[in-house]
Motif scaffolding. Structure first.
Motif, PDB file in Angstrom:
ATOM      1  N   ASP A  58       0.864  -1.222   0.158  1.00 41.97           N
ATOM      2  CA  ASP A  58      -0.088   0.053   0.128  1.00 41.97           C
ATOM      3  C   ASP A  58       0.972   1.356   0.047  1.00 41.97           C
ATOM      4  O   ASP A  58       1.684   1.588   0.772  1.00 41.97           O
ATOM      5  N   PRO A  59       0.931   1.881  -1.151  1.00 42.29           N
ATOM      6  CA  PRO A  59       1.835   3.050  -1.141  1.00 42.29           C
ATOM      7  C   PRO A  59       1.462   4.315  -0.172  1.00 42.29           C
ATOM      8  O   PRO A  59       2.077   5.274  -0.276  1.00 42.29           O
ATOM      9  N   ARG A  60       0.415   4.123   0.623  1.00 43.65           N
ATOM     10  CA  ARG A  60      -0.052   5.072   1.540  1.00 43.65           C
ATOM     11  C   ARG A  60       1.081   4.845   2.902  1.00 43.65           C
ATOM     12  O   ARG A  60       1.295   5.612   3.689  1.00 43.65           O
ATOM     13  N   ASN A  61       2.047   4.001   2.897  1.00 43.50           N
ATOM     14  CA  ASN A  61       3.059   3.857   3.486  1.00 43.50           C
ATOM     15  C   ASN A  61       4.303   4.471   2.942  1.00 43.50           C
ATOM     16  O   ASN A  61       4.699   4.327   2.133  1.00 43.50           O
ATOM     17  N   ILE A  62       4.479   5.691   3.764  1.00 43.49           N
ATOM     18  CA  ILE A  62       5.624   6.629   3.301  1.00 43.49           C
ATOM     19  C   ILE A  62       6.705   6.656   3.979  1.00 43.49           C
ATOM     20  O   ILE A  62       6.845   6.346   5.286  1.00 43.49           O
ATOM     21  N   MET A  63       7.799   6.508   3.287  1.00 44.81           N
ATOM     22  CA  MET A  63       9.255   6.395   3.836  1.00 44.81           C
ATOM     23  C   MET A  63      10.100   7.647   3.694  1.00 44.81           C
ATOM     24  O   MET A  63      10.369   7.944   2.346  1.00 44.81           O
ATOM     25  N   LEU A  64      10.566   8.351   4.483  1.00 43.70           N
ATOM     26  CA  LEU A  64      11.362   9.455   4.206  1.00 43.70           C
ATOM     27  C   LEU A  64      12.887   9.268   4.753  1.00 43.70           C
ATOM     28  O   LEU A  64      13.049   8.195   5.347  1.00 43.70           O
ATOM     29  N   ALA A  65      14.022  10.190   4.024  1.00 43.59           N
ATOM     30  CA  ALA A  65      15.406   9.528   4.235  1.00 43.59           C
ATOM     31  C   ALA A  65      15.612  10.200   5.539  1.00 43.59           C
ATOM     32  O   ALA A  65      15.572  11.195   6.148  1.00 43.59           O
ATOM     33  N   GLY A  66      16.499   9.538   6.254  1.00 48.85           N
ATOM     34  CA  GLY A  66      17.443   9.661   7.639  1.00 48.85           C
ATOM     35  C   GLY A  66      18.686   9.969   7.256  1.00 48.85           C
ATOM     36  O   GLY A  66      19.282   9.459   6.283  1.00 48.85           O
ATOM     37  N   ASN A  67      19.625  10.569   7.801  1.00 47.40           N
ATOM     38  CA  ASN A  67      21.069  10.595   7.896  1.00 47.40           C
ATOM     39  C   ASN A  67      21.453   9.251   7.768  1.00 47.40           C
ATOM     40  O   ASN A  67      22.563   8.975   7.089  1.00 47.40           O
ATOM     41  N   HIS A  68      21.469   8.371   8.853  1.00 48.80           N
ATOM     42  CA  HIS A  68      21.900   7.150   8.577  1.00 48.80           C
ATOM     43  C   HIS A  68      21.502   6.376   7.427  1.00 48.80           C
ATOM     44  O   HIS A  68      22.366   5.561   6.846  1.00 48.80           O
ATOM     45  N   ASP A  69      20.448   6.376   6.784  1.00 49.19           N
ATOM     46  CA  ASP A  69      19.908   5.767   5.428  1.00 49.19           C
ATOM     47  C   ASP A  69      20.956   6.263   4.560  1.00 49.19           C
ATOM     48  O   ASP A  69      21.424   5.502   3.441  1.00 49.19           O
ATOM     49  N   ILE A  70      21.079   7.629   4.377  1.00 54.50           N
ATOM     50  CA  ILE A  70      22.061   8.465   3.230  1.00 54.50           C
ATOM     51  C   ILE A  70      23.293   7.962   3.710  1.00 54.50           C
ATOM     52  O   ILE A  70      24.226   7.565   2.748  1.00 54.50           O
ATOM     53  N   GLY A  71      23.940   7.704   4.847  1.00 55.64           N
ATOM     54  CA  GLY A  71      25.261   7.237   5.229  1.00 55.64           C
ATOM     55  C   GLY A  71      25.635   6.005   4.700  1.00 55.64           C
ATOM     56  O   GLY A  71      26.595   5.595   4.053  1.00 55.64           O
ATOM     57  N   MET A  72      24.576   5.039   4.767  1.00 51.51           N
ATOM     58  CA  MET A  72      24.684   3.706   4.310  1.00 51.51           C
ATOM     59  C   MET A  72      24.965   3.800   2.767  1.00 51.51           C
ATOM     60  O   MET A  72      25.771   3.118   2.248  1.00 51.51           O
ATOM     61  N   LEU A  73      24.037   4.272   2.259  1.00 51.29           N
ATOM     62  CA  LEU A  73      24.340   4.652   0.560  1.00 51.29           C
ATOM     63  C   LEU A  73      25.744   5.247   0.232  1.00 51.29           C
ATOM     64  O   LEU A  73      26.463   4.701  -0.597  1.00 51.29           O
ATOM     65  N   GLU A  74      26.299   6.106   1.104  1.00 45.72           N
ATOM     66  CA  GLU A  74      27.482   6.794   0.823  1.00 45.72           C
ATOM     67  C   GLU A  74      28.519   5.972   1.115  1.00 45.72           C
ATOM     68  O   GLU A  74      29.536   5.614   0.398  1.00 45.72           O
ATOM     69  N   PHE A  75      28.384   4.878   2.148  1.00 43.97           N
ATOM     70  CA  PHE A  75      29.318   3.840   2.542  1.00 43.97           C
ATOM     71  C   PHE A  75      29.407   2.944   1.160  1.00 43.97           C
ATOM     72  O   PHE A  75      30.449   2.302   1.033  1.00 43.97           O
ATOM     73  N   LEU A  76      28.284   2.249   0.712  1.00 50.62           N
ATOM     74  CA  LEU A  76      28.503   1.350  -0.352  1.00 50.62           C
ATOM     75  C   LEU A  76      28.802   2.061  -1.659  1.00 50.62           C
ATOM     76  O   LEU A  76      29.696   1.304  -1.744  1.00 50.62           O
ATOM     77  N   ALA A  77      28.893   3.364  -1.665  1.00 45.56           N
ATOM     78  CA  ALA A  77      29.692   3.800  -2.788  1.00 45.56           C
ATOM     79  C   ALA A  77      31.143   3.842  -2.696  1.00 45.56           C
ATOM     80  O   ALA A  77      31.923   3.647  -3.390  1.00 45.56           O
ATOM     81  N   GLU A  78      31.394   4.211  -1.316  1.00 44.74           N
ATOM     82  CA  GLU A  78      32.843   4.433  -0.971  1.00 44.74           C
ATOM     83  C   GLU A  78      33.073   4.146   0.479  1.00 44.74           C
ATOM     84  O   GLU A  78      32.569   4.900   1.196  1.00 44.74           O
ATOM     85  N   PRO A  79      33.789   3.248   0.916  1.00 49.48           N
ATOM     86  CA  PRO A  79      33.938   2.932   2.039  1.00 49.48           C
ATOM     87  C   PRO A  79      35.106   3.704   3.044  1.00 49.48           C
ATOM     88  O   PRO A  79      36.156   3.610   3.221  1.00 49.48           O
TER      89      PRO A  79
END
Length: 256
Positions: free
Chosen positions: A80-101
């Motif tokens: 159900d797309p009425r479940n909405i997820m926003l970004a937190g700094n740790h979520d972006i931090g995980m993406l950044e780590f996957l891109a560059e450790p």
């Protein structure tokens, strides 16, 4: 000068739409699932013509089961797309780590080791030696990149930074005072603290956020903080809004 804005006591959700805003999860799949069960029970026993469940970010790091949290949220949004997820700094931090450790980045310093463990990967750093790269970290990073499904990466990349319904504006960390809500910096939306917390006036809408842990949900005239340190204290909190009625919901689990 008269301060214009919305006071919490006067704030209302959209007519006919119930809102739930869930604070920082940080790998506590058990608490997230329990909160969803509670909300689903409310919606079943007191139906609403429409609803939104807004997750305020920081799904990963620190707690024991970040992988399951992401899987749970992917399935919830698919259901159900009425479940909405926003970004937190740790979520972006995980993406950044996957891109560059980065051994000194947010992920390695603040709970990413637990996130990697939930994917079956042991992360460690051996430090650098005369400028040579950290082989232990490079090895762990490669293993983690292999272990994290592309669907999880796509989910993290898909996260919005804010959403607004009725008299409420939802984001992970807060907003910068004096800047219109629609032009807030994504960096502020996931990182800001003092300038936001210390602002004495009202905002154009009541800001509902997490990011800064408090012992129990903090309800102020201009903002509501629902980060109650779920990963460690075992209490996950949410703001429930039904028209002009506002309540704090909590679910309890084991403290770590």
């Amino acid at each position: 000068m008269t301060e214009t804005g919305i006071h919490y006591l006067d704030a209302r959700g959209p007519d006919g739409m119930r809102l739930y805003a869930i604070g920082d999860v940080h790998g506590r799949h058990d608490l997230l699932a329990a909160m969803h069960r509670r909300i689903e029970s409310e919606l079943e026993h007191a139906p609403s013509s429409d609803w939104r469940i807004i997750h305020l970010g920081d799904y990963v790091d620190r707690g024991p089961d970040s992988k399951s949290v992401i899987e749970f949220l992917i399935e919830a949004r698919k259901r159900d797309p009425r479940n909405i997820m926003l970004a937190g700094n740790h979520d972006i931090g995980m993406l950044e780590f996957l891109a560059e450790p980065d051994p000194d980045g947010l992920f390695m310093r603040f709970g990413g080791i637990q996130t990697a463990a939930s994917y079956g990967v042991k992360l460690s750093t051996g430090g650098s030696w005369f400028g040579r790269p950290d082989e232990a970290l490079a090895h762990g990073h490669a293993a983690l990149v292999d272990a994290v499904p592309q669907t999880h990466v796509d989910f993290l990349k898909s996260l919005s930074f804010s959403v607004s319904f009725g008299d409420f504006f939802f984001c992970h960390a807060g907003i910068r005072p004096g800047i219109p809500l629609e032009t807030q910096s994504p960096l502020d939306l996931i990182w800001i603290r003092d300038a936001f917390h210390d602002h004495p006036g009202l905002y154009p809408k009541v800001i509902v956020h997490g990011h800064t842990p408090v012992p129990e949900a903090e309800v102020m005239a201009n903002r509501v903080n629902v980060d109650t340190l779920a990963w460690q204290a075992g209490t996950l909190s949410a703001l429930a809004v039904n028209g002009g009625d506002k309540r704090i919901l909590t679910v309890q689990g084991n403290a770590l």
